[in-house]
Write a protein that holds these residues in place. Structure first.
Motif, PDB file in Angstrom:
ATOM      1  N   GLY A 125     121.360  64.757  39.445  1.00  0.00           N
ATOM      2  CA  GLY A 125     121.437  65.536  38.212  1.00  0.00           C
ATOM      3  C   GLY A 125     120.862  64.800  37.015  1.00  0.00           C
ATOM      4  N   GLY A 126     121.173  63.505  36.913  1.00  0.00           N
ATOM      5  CA  GLY A 126     120.652  62.713  35.800  1.00  0.00           C
ATOM      6  C   GLY A 126     119.143  62.568  35.842  1.00  0.00           C
ATOM      7  N   MET A 127     118.590  62.451  37.048  1.00  0.00           N
ATOM      8  CA  MET A 127     117.134  62.334  37.186  1.00  0.00           C
ATOM      9  C   MET A 127     116.456  63.648  36.795  1.00  0.00           C
ATOM     10  SD  MET A 127     117.140  60.189  40.742  1.00  0.00           S
ATOM     11  CE  MET A 127     115.430  59.751  40.921  1.00  0.00           C
ATOM     12  N   LYS A 128     117.036  64.761  37.198  1.00  0.00           N
ATOM     13  CA  LYS A 128     116.484  66.068  36.792  1.00  0.00           C
ATOM     14  C   LYS A 128     116.471  66.197  35.278  1.00  0.00           C
ATOM     15  CE  LYS A 128     118.022  68.543  40.933  1.00  0.00           C
ATOM     16  NZ  LYS A 128     118.956  69.547  41.463  1.00  0.00           N
ATOM     17  N   ARG A 129     117.539  65.714  34.656  1.00  0.00           N
ATOM     18  CA  ARG A 129     117.633  65.762  33.195  1.00  0.00           C
ATOM     19  C   ARG A 129     116.489  64.977  32.574  1.00  0.00           C
ATOM     20  NH1 ARG A 129     119.082  69.259  30.303  1.00  0.00           N
ATOM     21  NH2 ARG A 129     119.863  68.808  28.258  1.00  0.00           N
ATOM     22  N   ARG A 130     116.185  63.832  33.141  1.00  0.00           N
ATOM     23  CA  ARG A 130     115.115  62.986  32.609  1.00  0.00           C
ATOM     24  C   ARG A 130     113.743  63.623  32.805  1.00  0.00           C
ATOM     25  NH1 ARG A 130     117.386  58.243  36.007  1.00  0.00           N
ATOM     26  NH2 ARG A 130     115.388  57.213  35.724  1.00  0.00           N
ATOM     27  N   VAL A 131     113.552  64.326  33.920  1.00  0.00           N
ATOM     28  CA  VAL A 131     112.287  65.042  34.130  1.00  0.00           C
ATOM     29  C   VAL A 131     112.141  66.147  33.079  1.00  0.00           C
ATOM     30  CG1 VAL A 131     110.905  66.457  35.698  1.00  0.00           C
ATOM     31  CG2 VAL A 131     112.272  64.560  36.610  1.00  0.00           C
ATOM     32  N   ALA A 132     113.225  66.869  32.813  1.00  0.00           N
ATOM     33  CA  ALA A 132     113.190  67.932  31.805  1.00  0.00           C
ATOM     34  C   ALA A 132     112.842  67.357  30.434  1.00  0.00           C
ATOM     35  CB  ALA A 132     114.529  68.664  31.762  1.00  0.00           C
ATOM     36  N   LEU A 133     113.376  66.192  30.130  1.00  0.00           N
ATOM     37  CA  LEU A 133     113.077  65.536  28.857  1.00  0.00           C
ATOM     38  C   LEU A 133     111.606  65.124  28.793  1.00  0.00           C
ATOM     39  CD1 LEU A 133     113.939  64.254  26.176  1.00  0.00           C
ATOM     40  CD2 LEU A 133     114.760  62.268  27.462  1.00  0.00           C
ATOM     41  N   ALA A 134     111.110  64.518  29.878  1.00  0.00           N
ATOM     42  CA  ALA A 134     109.704  64.110  29.926  1.00  0.00           C
ATOM     43  C   ALA A 134     108.785  65.314  29.756  1.00  0.00           C
ATOM     44  CB  ALA A 134     109.407  63.394  31.250  1.00  0.00           C
ATOM     45  N   ARG A 135     109.126  66.414  30.397  1.00  0.00           N
ATOM     46  CA  ARG A 135     108.309  67.628  30.315  1.00  0.00           C
ATOM     47  C   ARG A 135     108.271  68.173  28.890  1.00  0.00           C
ATOM     48  NH1 ARG A 135     110.216  72.579  33.916  1.00  0.00           N
ATOM     49  NH2 ARG A 135     111.939  72.415  32.429  1.00  0.00           N
ATOM     50  N   ALA A 136     109.422  68.199  28.233  1.00  0.00           N
ATOM     51  CA  ALA A 136     109.481  68.720  26.863  1.00  0.00           C
ATOM     52  C   ALA A 136     108.653  67.867  25.906  1.00  0.00           C
ATOM     53  CB  ALA A 136     110.929  68.779  26.390  1.00  0.00           C
ATOM     54  N   LEU A 137     108.671  66.557  26.115  1.00  0.00           N
ATOM     55  CA  LEU A 137     107.903  65.672  25.234  1.00  0.00           C
ATOM     56  C   LEU A 137     106.413  65.702  25.543  1.00  0.00           C
ATOM     57  CD1 LEU A 137     110.367  62.649  25.136  1.00  0.00           C
ATOM     58  CD2 LEU A 137     109.957  64.338  23.338  1.00  0.00           C
ATOM     59  N   ALA A 138     106.067  65.952  26.800  1.00  0.00           N
ATOM     60  CA  ALA A 138     104.649  66.029  27.188  1.00  0.00           C
ATOM     61  C   ALA A 138     103.966  67.255  26.601  1.00  0.00           C
ATOM     62  CB  ALA A 138     104.526  66.042  28.711  1.00  0.00           C
ATOM     63  N   TYR A 139     104.759  68.323  26.386  1.00  0.00           N
ATOM     64  CA  TYR A 139     104.210  69.516  25.747  1.00  0.00           C
ATOM     65  C   TYR A 139     104.003  69.198  24.270  1.00  0.00           C
ATOM     66  CZ  TYR A 139     103.861  74.293  23.975  1.00  0.00           C
ATOM     67  OH  TYR A 139     103.441  75.436  23.359  1.00  0.00           O
ATOM     68  N   ASN A 140     102.826  69.487  23.762  1.00  0.00           N
ATOM     69  CA  ASN A 140     102.483  69.068  22.405  1.00  0.00           C
ATOM     70  C   ASN A 140     103.035  70.047  21.369  1.00  0.00           C
ATOM     71  OD1 ASN A 140     101.362  67.298  20.584  1.00  0.00           O
ATOM     72  ND2 ASN A 140      99.395  68.323  20.553  1.00  0.00           N
ATOM     73  N   GLY A 141     104.358  70.160  21.308  1.00  0.00           N
ATOM     74  CA  GLY A 141     104.993  71.087  20.382  1.00  0.00           C
ATOM     75  C   GLY A 141     105.091  70.524  18.977  1.00  0.00           C
ATOM     76  N   ASP A 142     105.030  71.425  17.993  1.00  0.00           N
ATOM     77  CA  ASP A 142     105.245  71.022  16.601  1.00  0.00           C
ATOM     78  C   ASP A 142     106.730  70.756  16.356  1.00  0.00           C
ATOM     79  OD1 ASP A 142     103.286  73.802  16.316  1.00  0.00           O
ATOM     80  OD2 ASP A 142     102.480  71.855  15.729  1.00  0.00           O
ATOM     81  N   LEU A 143     107.556  71.494  17.086  1.00  0.00           N
ATOM     82  CA  LEU A 143     109.005  71.436  16.920  1.00  0.00           C
ATOM     83  C   LEU A 143     109.639  71.219  18.283  1.00  0.00           C
ATOM     84  CD1 LEU A 143     111.698  71.960  15.400  1.00  0.00           C
ATOM     85  CD2 LEU A 143     111.283  74.417  15.736  1.00  0.00           C
ATOM     86  N   ILE A 144     110.514  70.224  18.374  1.00  0.00           N
ATOM     87  CA  ILE A 144     111.206  69.943  19.628  1.00  0.00           C
ATOM     88  C   ILE A 144     112.691  70.198  19.438  1.00  0.00           C
ATOM     89  CG2 ILE A 144     111.706  68.239  21.412  1.00  0.00           C
ATOM     90  CD1 ILE A 144     109.204  66.752  20.635  1.00  0.00           C
ATOM     91  N   LEU A 145     113.243  71.075  20.261  1.00  0.00           N
ATOM     92  CA  LEU A 145     114.670  71.363  20.255  1.00  0.00           C
ATOM     93  C   LEU A 145     115.282  70.743  21.508  1.00  0.00           C
ATOM     94  CD1 LEU A 145     114.493  75.175  19.342  1.00  0.00           C
ATOM     95  CD2 LEU A 145     114.667  73.216  17.778  1.00  0.00           C
ATOM     96  N   MET A 146     116.364  70.015  21.347  1.00  0.00           N
ATOM     97  CA  MET A 146     116.979  69.323  22.483  1.00  0.00           C
ATOM     98  C   MET A 146     118.469  69.606  22.520  1.00  0.00           C
ATOM     99  SD  MET A 146     115.211  65.591  22.471  1.00  0.00           S
ATOM    100  CE  MET A 146     113.449  65.341  22.579  1.00  0.00           C
TER     101      MET A 146
END
Length: 197
Positions: A125-146
């Motif tokens: 579960g923790g590793m999946k969480r980290r993949v989701a975080l990496a994916r969100a940061l890799a997307y070049n968004g102007d606004l990041i919601l976490m």
């Protein structure tokens, strides 16, 4: 300069009052932490800012083009590898070597660079969480919601990832809103902290 302005926000679930005349401002290029216990409306606030929840009254002004969102659920694509899950959000116009470089940068940040060929059902579960975080940061968004992005990570790993996240934020200067119930996390990451209770 404010990126997001929330004015006179009212939100109810039936007879349950979530927000009553809520007023908040979020500054462009800064990390704002929204701190509060479970059930206080933190996730609802993110969904309103993202435009997912439109059932409210008041004004919500969001100056953004692209939003990146780390949801409470990991929402990984089960038939894609870890590497492919992160690469999935990168614009197709990017060159292959650039995509590889971006993906590897964020997998290294979350200390999963050796797991790129694994699939979500092979991860904890923790590793999946980290993949989701990496994916969100890799997307070049102007606004990041976490939404509780470091949930389930042990203390040492969480702090290493937060340190790397702050380094990347110094380069990128993106507008970031993180909800958490962890005061230490809020103090470590936040340029500004709002408390909901």
């Amino acid at each position: 300069m404010e990126e997001i302005i929330i004015k006179d926000l009212y939100k109810y679930y039936g007879d349950n009052k979530v927000f009553y005349n809520l007023n908040l401002k979020f500054t462009k290029g800064k990390i704002t932490m929204v701190l509060g216990p479970s059930g206080c409306g933190k996730t609802t606030l993110l969904n309103i800012i993202a435009g997912i929840d439109k059932n409210y009254s008041g004004q919500v002004r969001v100056n953004r083009k692209n939003i990146s969102y780390v949801f409470q659920e990991d929402r990984l694509i089960p038939n894609l590898s870890v590497f492919e899950n992160v690469a999935f959000v990168i614009k197709s116009g990017e060159k292959r070597k650039d995509i590889d470089s971006i993906v590897n940068k964020y997998l290294e940040m979350v200390q999963l660079e050796e797991y790129g060929d694994k699939f979500p059902d092979e991860l904890s579960g923790g590793m999946k969480r980290r993949v989701a975080l990496a994916r969100a940061l890799a997307y070049n968004g102007d606004l990041i919601l976490m939404d509780e992005p470091f949930k389930g990570l042990d203390f040492e790993l969480k702090n290493k990832i937060m340190d790397k996240f702050l380094q990347i934020q110094m380069e990128k200067k993106r507008t970031v809103i993180i909800v958490t119930h962890d005061k230490e996390e809020a103090q470590k990451l936040g340029d500004m902290i709002y408390s909901l209770d």
